[in-house]
Design an enzyme around this catalytic site. Structure first.
Site, mmCIF file in Angstrom:
data_model
loop_
_atom_site.group_PDB
_atom_site.id
_atom_site.type_symbol
_atom_site.label_atom_id
_atom_site.label_comp_id
_atom_site.label_asym_id
_atom_site.label_seq_id
_atom_site.Cartn_x
_atom_site.Cartn_y
_atom_site.Cartn_z
ATOM 1 N N LYS A 93 0.710 -0.954 -0.288
ATOM 2 C CA LYS A 93 0.420 0.048 -0.141
ATOM 3 C C LYS A 93 0.626 1.279 -0.002
ATOM 4 O O LYS A 93 2.250 1.576 0.945
ATOM 5 C CB LYS A 93 -1.198 0.059 1.450
ATOM 6 N N LYS A 110 -7.560 8.243 -1.190
ATOM 7 C CA LYS A 110 -8.749 8.448 -1.363
ATOM 8 C C LYS A 110 -9.624 9.579 -1.293
ATOM 9 O O LYS A 110 -9.661 9.928 -0.913
ATOM 10 C CB LYS A 110 -8.664 9.141 0.394
#
Length: 236
Positions: free
Chosen positions: A37, A66
């Site tokens: 990630k 996000k």
């Protein structure tokens, strides 16, 4: 969704401030973990070079930025991601934002963030929200999947209700994972669980960073976590 190699079940969170540190960790760990990630801090420090470095070594990337903005901006952001070899990217947002994100995503899977694992119901009350975290996660997940998202990011505590209510044909990626042997102590995550329990509850992938990164023997810790995951798969 469930035909996933064990070495891709853990998504290792490269939550470090420099590309050099990230590259050292990738070199050290990618014999055992093949999914990483890249979050906001590292992406701003290393930009696409760090993403390309991870992918060029035969690994997968979850680009966890996000995205949350006006729909056209989110659409254009996903356009920047879709041809870079990224496997997962994350978004927040209402119906229009979600539609924009999934409208031309190419091969990248779009995951909707439901409720951050650093939030609990006291945080919801401060924001003027009623009901439970679980209710809010279910509402947001249902809407995101109806609009075309490939999956959601949620804590393990909501994974089982999500599977019970929404079925198996979507991804659940679960942060806030801690080893069975650890004692949380001071922790910036409030809704946490073990890897085994997350998998039993229906998660496809678990996001783990600090418990591996700070371990005296990271490879041994990975092996133990993968054993937990294998046991969770067997116990489903």
């Amino acid at each position: 969704m469930n035909n996933i190699n064990l070495n891709e079940r853990i998504i290792f969170a490269l939550d470090v401030p420099t590309p050099e540190e990230a590259k050292q960790l990738v070199r050290k760990l990618d014999g055992d973990i093949k999914f990483f990630k890249v979050g906001l801090e590292l992406f701003l420090a290393g930009w696409w070079d760090i993403v390309d470095f991870i992918i060029d070594r035969g690994n997968k990337v979850m680009l966890d930025l996000k995205f949350f903005d006006i729909p056209e901006t989110v659409h254009l952001a996903v356009q920047q991601v879709k041809d870079r070899g990224v496997s997962f990217t994350t978004i927040h947002g209402n119906d229009a934002i979600i539609r924009a994100a999934v409208s031309d995503r190419g091969n990248v899977k779009v995951l909707a963030v439901t409720v951050l694992t650093s939030f609990d119901e006291s945080d919801m009350r401060q924001m003027g929200l009623t009901g439970s975290v679980e209710d809010l996660v279910l509402i947001r997940a249902k809407k995101a999947l109806e609009l075309g998202c490939d999956g959601v990011v949620s804590s393990a505590l909501e994974a089982k209700p999500l599977r019970n209510d929404l079925g198996d044909n979507f991804l659940i990626v679960t942060p806030g994972i801690r080893p069975e042997s650890s004692v949380p102590g001071e922790d910036d995550q409030k809704r946490i669980a073990t890897a085994r329990n997350a998998i039993i509850s229906g998660a496809n992938h678990v996001v783990i960073g600090r418990p591996i990164r700070t371990a005296a023997d990271p490879i041994s810790t990975i092996k133990k976590l993968q054993d937990e995951i294998a046991q969770g798969l067997a116990d489903r």
